[in-house]
Write a protein that holds these residues in place. Structure first.
Motif, PDB file in Angstrom:
ATOM      1  N   SER A  11      52.637  22.212  51.696  1.00  0.00           N
ATOM      2  CA  SER A  11      53.259  22.266  50.367  1.00  0.00           C
ATOM      3  C   SER A  11      53.189  23.682  49.804  1.00  0.00           C
ATOM      4  N   SER A  12      53.947  23.926  48.753  1.00  0.00           N
ATOM      5  CA  SER A  12      53.936  25.218  48.079  1.00  0.00           C
ATOM      6  C   SER A  12      52.833  25.252  47.022  1.00  0.00           C
ATOM      7  N   TRP A  13      52.564  26.438  46.514  1.00  0.00           N
ATOM      8  CA  TRP A  13      51.560  26.580  45.469  1.00  0.00           C
ATOM      9  C   TRP A  13      52.002  25.855  44.200  1.00  0.00           C
ATOM     10  N   LEU A  38      44.015  19.617  54.731  1.00  0.00           N
ATOM     11  CA  LEU A  38      43.973  21.071  54.730  1.00  0.00           C
ATOM     12  C   LEU A  38      44.571  21.599  53.426  1.00  0.00           C
ATOM     13  N   HIS A  39      43.822  22.458  52.741  1.00  0.00           N
ATOM     14  CA  HIS A  39      44.283  22.957  51.447  1.00  0.00           C
ATOM     15  C   HIS A  39      43.695  24.324  51.143  1.00  0.00           C
ATOM     16  N   GLN A  40      44.261  24.973  50.146  1.00  0.00           N
ATOM     17  CA  GLN A  40      43.754  26.235  49.633  1.00  0.00           C
ATOM     18  C   GLN A  40      43.608  26.143  48.124  1.00  0.00           C
ATOM     19  N   LEU A  41      42.657  26.916  47.583  1.00  0.00           N
ATOM     20  CA  LEU A  41      42.395  26.934  46.147  1.00  0.00           C
ATOM     21  C   LEU A  41      42.324  28.368  45.657  1.00  0.00           C
ATOM     22  N   ASP A  42      43.052  28.630  44.572  1.00  0.00           N
ATOM     23  CA  ASP A  42      42.984  29.905  43.873  1.00  0.00           C
ATOM     24  C   ASP A  42      42.436  29.616  42.484  1.00  0.00           C
ATOM     25  N   THR A  43      41.238  30.102  42.173  1.00  0.00           N
ATOM     26  CA  THR A  43      40.616  29.776  40.891  1.00  0.00           C
ATOM     27  C   THR A  43      41.367  30.356  39.691  1.00  0.00           C
ATOM     28  N   ASN A  44      42.249  31.308  39.927  1.00  0.00           N
ATOM     29  CA  ASN A  44      43.178  31.796  38.889  1.00  0.00           C
ATOM     30  C   ASN A  44      42.442  32.378  37.684  1.00  0.00           C
TER      31      ASN A  44
END
Length: 266
Positions: free
Chosen positions: A40-42, A55-61
Motif C-alpha cells: 500500500s501507499s503511505w 509487513l509495514h513501515q512507520l514514520d513517527t512524523n
C-alpha cells in the motif's frame, strides 16, 4: 513487558519494512503519524490496529506514539481481531487517544517509570476497543476541546480559540470542562505544554529547546512547572527514558519476534 502484552512510547524514527508476530496497536499522543504496508501507499493515521505478520513501515512524523503489542492467543487480542481485522490487514481508527484516557493519566504514564501506571492506561485502551468505542465519552464538545488543545501548538491555542471551536462561551467552556474532566481548563492547557515539551525531548530536542518551543520562558520555567505538576524534573524524565530501558513485569513475558524485510529476498 507483561505476559501476553508489551508497550512503550516511540518517537523520532522511520522504520524499515518489518513485521511482528503480535497484533500491534499504534495511538498517537499528539498529532498523527505515517504508515504503509508492503503493498500500500503511505497514509496518515491517528490510531491504527495491525494484524500479526503484516509487513509495514512507520514514520513517527515528529510526534510520539503509544505502541501496544498483544499476543494473538490472548482473549483481548482475539476480541479486537474479530471486531476490526476479520477481512483487513490493518484498521485505521479516526480517534484521539483521549477517547480512552485523560491527559493526566497519559502524561503520568509517559513521565513516570512505573509499570503499573502504564498498565492502567493500556487496560483502559483495550477495554474500550473490545467494546463499543462510541460509548466511551459522553460530551463530544469536551472531547473536541481536548483534541483541539492536544493537536495544536501550545503557543497557538487559547481558551477563546477553543471556546470558538466548540461553539461555547469561554465561561461556559471553563465550567463544563471542569465538570466533565475534573480539572480546570487552565490546568489542562498547562499539562499540554508540558506534554508537548516532553514529546520534543523524546524526539531529540534538548531540554532548553523543548522548553522554548513549548512556550515556556526558559528551561528553569519548564523545570519548575513540571516538578510542580508531576513531581519529576525534565532531566530525570530524560534519564528514565534512555534507550533500552526494558522493564519485565512478569516471569513469563510476551514471546515477541520482529522480522525485518530485505528487498534482496525473493
Amino acid at each position: 513487558m507483561w505476559k501476553g502484552m508489551a508497550a512503550f512510547f516511540y518517537s523520532s524514527h522511520f522504520t524499515s519494512l518489518h513485521s511482528h508476530n503480535t497484533i500491534q496497536l499504534i495511538l498517537d499522543t499528539q498529532k498523527d503519524f505515517r504508515f504503509k504496508t508492503k503493498n500500500s501507499s503511505w497514509a496518515t493515521c491517528k490510531s491504527l490496529i495491525i494484524k500479526e505478520n503484516i509487513l509495514h513501515q512507520l514514520d513517527t512524523n515528529g510526534s510520539v506514539q503509544l505502541i501496544i503489542y498483544l499476543d494473538v492467543d490472548t482473549k483481548i487480542a482475539q476480541s479486537i481481531k474479530s471486531k476490526y481485522l476479520v477481512n483487513n490487514e490493518v484498521h485505521s481508527l479516526d480517534l484521539n487517544v483521549f477517547h480512552f484516557v485523560n491527559s493526566k493519566e497519559l502524561q503520568q504514564a509517559l513521565l513516570m517509570p512505573e509499570p503499573s501506571i502504564l498498565e492502567c492506561v493500556i487496560n483502559k485502551v483495550l477495554a474500550c476497543l473490545s467494546f463499543e468505542i462510541e460509548n466511551v465519552r459522553t460530551d463530544q464538545r469536551i472531547l473536541l476541546a481536548e483534541q483541539a488543545i492536544s493537536t495544536t501548538h501550545p503557543e497557538d491555542i487559547t481558551s477563546k480559540s477553543v471556546a470558538d471551536k466548540v461553539c461555547l462561551s469561554e465561561s461556559r467552556l471553563r465550567s463544563l470542562f471542569k465538570q466533565v474532566t475534573g480539572v480546570s481548563l487552565y490546568r489542562y492547557m498547562l499539562w499540554n505544554k508540558i506534554w508537548f515539551a516532553t514529546n520534543q525531548i523524546m524526539a531529540g530536542y534538548s531540554i532548553y529547546e523543548a522548553a522554548i518551543d513549548a512556550g515556556f520562558t526558559d528551561g528553569s520555567h519548564f523545570h519548575k512547572m513540571m516538578v510542580k505538576m508531576f513531581g519529576i524534573s525534565p532531566s530525570k524524565f530524560l534519564k528514565d527514558n534512555m534507550p533500552d530501558n526494558l522493564v519485565m513485569c512478569d516471569k513469563s513475558p510476551l514471546h515477541f519476534e520482529t522480522y525485518v524485510y530485505s528487498h534482496d529476498k525473493k
